[in-house]
Design a protein around this motif. Structure first.
Motif, short mmCIF file in Angstrom:
data_model
loop_
_atom_site.label_atom_id
_atom_site.label_comp_id
_atom_site.label_asym_id
_atom_site.label_seq_id
_atom_site.Cartn_x
_atom_site.Cartn_y
_atom_site.Cartn_z
N SER A 11 -2.29 7.21 5.33
CA SER A 11 -2.62 6.09 6.19
C SER A 11 -1.30 5.55 6.76
CB SER A 11 -3.33 4.99 5.39
OG SER A 11 -2.41 4.34 4.54
N LYS A 12 -1.40 4.52 7.57
CA LYS A 12 -0.18 3.92 8.11
C LYS A 12 0.65 3.28 7.00
CE LYS A 12 -1.83 2.86 12.72
NZ LYS A 12 -2.08 1.78 13.70
N GLU A 13 -0.01 2.85 5.94
CA GLU A 13 0.65 2.12 4.87
C GLU A 13 1.15 3.01 3.73
OE1 GLU A 13 -0.64 -1.42 1.80
OE2 GLU A 13 -1.60 -1.37 3.76
N SER A 15 0.68 7.24 1.69
CA SER A 15 0.05 8.55 1.54
C SER A 15 0.12 8.91 0.07
CB SER A 15 0.76 9.61 2.40
OG SER A 15 2.10 9.74 2.02
N CYS A 24 -0.76 -0.90 -2.72
CA CYS A 24 -1.13 -1.11 -1.32
C CYS A 24 -1.75 -2.49 -1.17
CB CYS A 24 -2.09 -0.02 -0.83
SG CYS A 24 -3.70 -0.06 -1.63
N LEU A 28 -6.51 -2.52 2.33
CA LEU A 28 -6.53 -1.06 2.29
C LEU A 28 -7.19 -0.58 1.00
CD1 LEU A 28 -5.84 1.71 3.45
CD2 LEU A 28 -3.58 1.50 2.41
N ASP A 31 -10.90 -0.46 1.36
CA ASP A 31 -11.32 0.67 2.19
C ASP A 31 -11.24 1.99 1.42
OD1 ASP A 31 -11.79 -1.03 4.32
OD2 ASP A 31 -9.88 -0.58 5.31
N LEU A 32 -10.16 2.18 0.65
CA LEU A 32 -9.99 3.43 -0.10
C LEU A 32 -11.04 3.58 -1.19
CD1 LEU A 32 -6.09 3.46 -0.44
CD2 LEU A 32 -7.49 4.91 1.05
#
Length: 69
Positions: A11-13, A15, A24, A28, A31-32
């Protein structure tokens, strides 16, 4: 929030690969978890009863590399 990856993702934040622990944002993390890419893990509590937050790390053993002159 502390998380543990269930699958590889980026992700942008952050990996991660399966089994990797990472931090994180809460957004996020939600969502994960919803996508089943990661699961939350409990924060480790400091069990040090003396209240000392400093810990001693042993020095690494082995050869040290020296810069060539």
């Amino acid at each position: 929030m502390r998380m543990k990856a269930l699958v590889s993702f980026a992700s942008k934040e952050v990996s991660a690969v399966p089994g990797q622990e990472f931090s994180c944002s809460d957004e996020l993390a939600e969502d994960l978890v919803r996508a089943k890419y990661a699961e939350t893990i409990e924060e480790k509590k400091n069990d040090n009863k003396s209240g000392d937050t400093n810990s001693t790390v042993p020095a690494a053993k082995g050869k040290r590399s020296r810069a060539k002159s």
